[in-house]
Write a protein that holds these residues in place. Structure first.
Motif, PDB file in Angstrom:
ATOM      1  N   LEU A   1     -26.659  27.101 -36.512  1.00  0.00           N
ATOM      2  CA  LEU A   1     -27.487  27.828 -35.562  1.00  0.00           C
ATOM      3  C   LEU A   1     -27.575  29.316 -35.868  1.00  0.00           C
ATOM      4  O   LEU A   1     -28.147  30.069 -35.084  1.00  0.00           O
ATOM      5  CB  LEU A   1     -26.943  27.622 -34.145  1.00  0.00           C
ATOM      6  N   ASP A   2     -27.018  29.768 -36.999  1.00  0.00           N
ATOM      7  CA  ASP A   2     -27.105  31.178 -37.365  1.00  0.00           C
ATOM      8  C   ASP A   2     -28.550  31.567 -37.618  1.00  0.00           C
ATOM      9  O   ASP A   2     -29.325  30.822 -38.235  1.00  0.00           O
ATOM     10  CB  ASP A   2     -26.283  31.465 -38.619  1.00  0.00           C
ATOM     11  N   TYR A   3     -28.916  32.725 -37.164  1.00  0.00           N
ATOM     12  CA  TYR A   3     -30.269  33.247 -37.364  1.00  0.00           C
ATOM     13  C   TYR A   3     -30.148  34.406 -38.340  1.00  0.00           C
ATOM     14  O   TYR A   3     -29.811  35.522 -37.972  1.00  0.00           O
ATOM     15  CB  TYR A   3     -30.841  33.694 -36.025  1.00  0.00           C
ATOM     16  N   THR A   4     -30.394  34.137 -39.596  1.00  0.00           N
ATOM     17  CA  THR A   4     -30.188  35.132 -40.641  1.00  0.00           C
ATOM     18  C   THR A   4     -31.325  36.142 -40.653  1.00  0.00           C
ATOM     19  O   THR A   4     -32.414  35.878 -40.136  1.00  0.00           O
ATOM     20  CB  THR A   4     -30.114  34.442 -42.015  1.00  0.00           C
ATOM     21  N   PRO A   5     -31.109  37.299 -41.282  1.00  0.00           N
ATOM     22  CA  PRO A   5     -32.192  38.278 -41.387  1.00  0.00           C
ATOM     23  C   PRO A   5     -33.416  37.740 -42.145  1.00  0.00           C
ATOM     24  O   PRO A   5     -34.543  38.106 -41.841  1.00  0.00           O
ATOM     25  CB  PRO A   5     -31.547  39.439 -42.147  1.00  0.00           C
ATOM     26  N   GLU A   6     -33.188  36.867 -43.102  1.00  0.00           N
ATOM     27  CA  GLU A   6     -34.311  36.284 -43.835  1.00  0.00           C
ATOM     28  C   GLU A   6     -35.171  35.420 -42.916  1.00  0.00           C
ATOM     29  O   GLU A   6     -36.395  35.473 -42.953  1.00  0.00           O
ATOM     30  CB  GLU A   6     -33.811  35.458 -45.035  1.00  0.00           C
ATOM     31  N   ALA A   7     -34.505  34.616 -42.097  1.00  0.00           N
ATOM     32  CA  ALA A   7     -35.247  33.776 -41.147  1.00  0.00           C
ATOM     33  C   ALA A   7     -35.961  34.648 -40.114  1.00  0.00           C
ATOM     34  O   ALA A   7     -37.106  34.358 -39.732  1.00  0.00           O
ATOM     35  CB  ALA A   7     -34.297  32.803 -40.448  1.00  0.00           C
ATOM     36  N   LEU A   8     -35.317  35.706 -39.681  1.00  0.00           N
ATOM     37  CA  LEU A   8     -35.951  36.637 -38.753  1.00  0.00           C
ATOM     38  C   LEU A   8     -37.190  37.269 -39.369  1.00  0.00           C
ATOM     39  O   LEU A   8     -38.239  37.365 -38.736  1.00  0.00           O
ATOM     40  CB  LEU A   8     -34.956  37.722 -38.333  1.00  0.00           C
ATOM     41  N   PHE A   9     -37.104  37.679 -40.637  1.00  0.00           N
ATOM     42  CA  PHE A   9     -38.244  38.276 -41.329  1.00  0.00           C
ATOM     43  C   PHE A   9     -39.395  37.280 -41.431  1.00  0.00           C
ATOM     44  O   PHE A   9     -40.548  37.618 -41.130  1.00  0.00           O
ATOM     45  CB  PHE A   9     -37.827  38.743 -42.729  1.00  0.00           C
ATOM     46  N   ASN A  10     -39.099  36.047 -41.822  1.00  0.00           N
ATOM     47  CA  ASN A  10     -40.145  35.023 -41.952  1.00  0.00           C
ATOM     48  C   ASN A  10     -40.816  34.746 -40.609  1.00  0.00           C
ATOM     49  O   ASN A  10     -42.050  34.667 -40.519  1.00  0.00           O
ATOM     50  CB  ASN A  10     -39.569  33.734 -42.524  1.00  0.00           C
ATOM     51  N   ASP A  11     -40.023  34.613 -39.549  1.00  0.00           N
ATOM     52  CA  ASP A  11     -40.590  34.365 -38.221  1.00  0.00           C
ATOM     53  C   ASP A  11     -41.431  35.541 -37.734  1.00  0.00           C
ATOM     54  O   ASP A  11     -42.477  35.361 -37.120  1.00  0.00           O
ATOM     55  CB  ASP A  11     -39.488  34.054 -37.214  1.00  0.00           C
TER      56      ASP A  11
ATOM     57  N   GLU B   1     -40.331  39.475 -49.466  1.00  0.00           N
ATOM     58  CA  GLU B   1     -39.190  39.532 -48.566  1.00  0.00           C
ATOM     59  C   GLU B   1     -38.331  40.726 -48.948  1.00  0.00           C
ATOM     60  O   GLU B   1     -38.316  41.155 -50.102  1.00  0.00           O
ATOM     61  CB  GLU B   1     -38.359  38.251 -48.677  1.00  0.00           C
ATOM     62  N   PRO B   2     -37.607  41.265 -47.987  1.00  0.00           N
ATOM     63  CA  PRO B   2     -36.716  42.379 -48.340  1.00  0.00           C
ATOM     64  C   PRO B   2     -35.681  41.915 -49.350  1.00  0.00           C
ATOM     65  O   PRO B   2     -35.074  40.856 -49.202  1.00  0.00           O
ATOM     66  CB  PRO B   2     -36.058  42.750 -47.010  1.00  0.00           C
ATOM     67  N   ASP B   3     -35.512  42.703 -50.400  1.00  0.00           N
ATOM     68  CA  ASP B   3     -34.605  42.271 -51.461  1.00  0.00           C
ATOM     69  C   ASP B   3     -33.152  42.584 -51.153  1.00  0.00           C
ATOM     70  O   ASP B   3     -32.255  41.901 -51.613  1.00  0.00           O
ATOM     71  CB  ASP B   3     -34.999  42.894 -52.801  1.00  0.00           C
ATOM     72  N   LYS B   4     -32.914  43.602 -50.377  1.00  0.00           N
ATOM     73  CA  LYS B   4     -31.531  43.955 -50.064  1.00  0.00           C
ATOM     74  C   LYS B   4     -31.367  44.012 -48.553  1.00  0.00           C
ATOM     75  O   LYS B   4     -31.604  45.041 -47.937  1.00  0.00           O
ATOM     76  CB  LYS B   4     -31.155  45.282 -50.688  1.00  0.00           C
ATOM     77  N   VAL B   5     -30.962  42.905 -47.989  1.00  0.00           N
ATOM     78  CA  VAL B   5     -30.688  42.851 -46.562  1.00  0.00           C
ATOM     79  C   VAL B   5     -29.182  42.782 -46.398  1.00  0.00           C
ATOM     80  O   VAL B   5     -28.537  41.899 -46.938  1.00  0.00           O
ATOM     81  CB  VAL B   5     -31.356  41.622 -45.902  1.00  0.00           C
ATOM     82  N   VAL B   6     -28.646  43.738 -45.692  1.00  0.00           N
ATOM     83  CA  VAL B   6     -27.208  43.788 -45.482  1.00  0.00           C
ATOM     84  C   VAL B   6     -26.955  43.591 -43.990  1.00  0.00           C
ATOM     85  O   VAL B   6     -27.542  44.252 -43.149  1.00  0.00           O
ATOM     86  CB  VAL B   6     -26.628  45.137 -45.934  1.00  0.00           C
ATOM     87  N   TYR B   7     -26.118  42.644 -43.682  1.00  0.00           N
ATOM     88  CA  TYR B   7     -25.677  42.461 -42.303  1.00  0.00           C
ATOM     89  C   TYR B   7     -24.236  42.032 -42.371  1.00  0.00           C
ATOM     90  O   TYR B   7     -23.755  41.559 -43.378  1.00  0.00           O
ATOM     91  CB  TYR B   7     -26.550  41.458 -41.547  1.00  0.00           C
ATOM     92  N   ARG B   8     -23.543  42.248 -41.291  1.00  0.00           N
ATOM     93  CA  ARG B   8     -22.131  41.936 -41.286  1.00  0.00           C
ATOM     94  C   ARG B   8     -21.807  40.914 -40.226  1.00  0.00           C
ATOM     95  O   ARG B   8     -22.511  40.777 -39.236  1.00  0.00           O
ATOM     96  CB  ARG B   8     -21.296  43.184 -41.081  1.00  0.00           C
ATOM     97  N   VAL B   9     -20.714  40.226 -40.426  1.00  0.00           N
ATOM     98  CA  VAL B   9     -20.228  39.285 -39.458  1.00  0.00           C
ATOM     99  C   VAL B   9     -19.280  40.051 -38.534  1.00  0.00           C
ATOM    100  O   VAL B   9     -18.353  40.722 -38.988  1.00  0.00           O
ATOM    101  CB  VAL B   9     -19.491  38.111 -40.151  1.00  0.00           C
ATOM    102  N   HIS B  10     -19.566  39.974 -37.242  1.00  0.00           N
ATOM    103  CA  HIS B  10     -18.760  40.696 -36.262  1.00  0.00           C
ATOM    104  C   HIS B  10     -18.065  39.693 -35.371  1.00  0.00           C
ATOM    105  O   HIS B  10     -18.720  38.934 -34.655  1.00  0.00           O
ATOM    106  CB  HIS B  10     -19.651  41.623 -35.427  1.00  0.00           C
TER     107      HIS B  10
END
Length: 125
Positions: free
Chosen positions: A78-88, A112-121
């Motif tokens: 159920l994770d919503y990754t930045p890539e999926a967010l961008f596509n939606d 698509e953005p080539d460098k998407v950085v996100y962290r697990v909190h």
């Protein structure tokens, strides 16, 4: 107008612990019924104020067990990754009527953005 006035009157009588004043216009009720209604109203006002203050002990959480338990939120499927967010987001922008009026039907994401950085909190992406 009238409903708000009645509600204010009831809450004021409950805050003042004035059962006699609350039932001044309903004198034909038996005492046990007055006590029952008074306690129920007092509980409803307390619950409403607690929910508005952010206390979740009164909130109905029964839907959690119906959907598979409390651990469902931690399911990696159920994770919503930045890539999926961008596509939606791109699909939503391309389908918007104003965008189609201004740019036509052929609106596509260039890349698509080539460098998407996100962290697990705390275990949640």
């Amino acid at each position: 107008g009238a409903t708000r006035g009645v509600r204010c009157f009831v809450v004021q009588r409950l805050d003042a612990n004035d059962m006699q004043g609350l039932f001044r216009y309903a004198p034909n009720l038996p005492l046990h019924r007055r006590v029952e209604i008074y306690d129920r109203l007092k509980h409803e006002v307390t619950t409403f104020r607690s929910l508005r203050a952010g206390e979740l002990q009164y909130a109905d959480m029964s839907w959690i067990e119906q959907r598979g338990g409390t651990r469902e939120a931690m399911d990696p499927k159920l994770d919503y990754t930045p890539e999926a967010l961008f596509n939606d987001a791109m699909v939503a922008v391309a389908a918007h009527p104003r965008v189609q009026d201004a740019l036509g039907d052929g609106v596509y994401a260039e890349a698509e953005p080539d460098k998407v950085v996100y962290r697990v909190h705390e275990g949640i992406a």
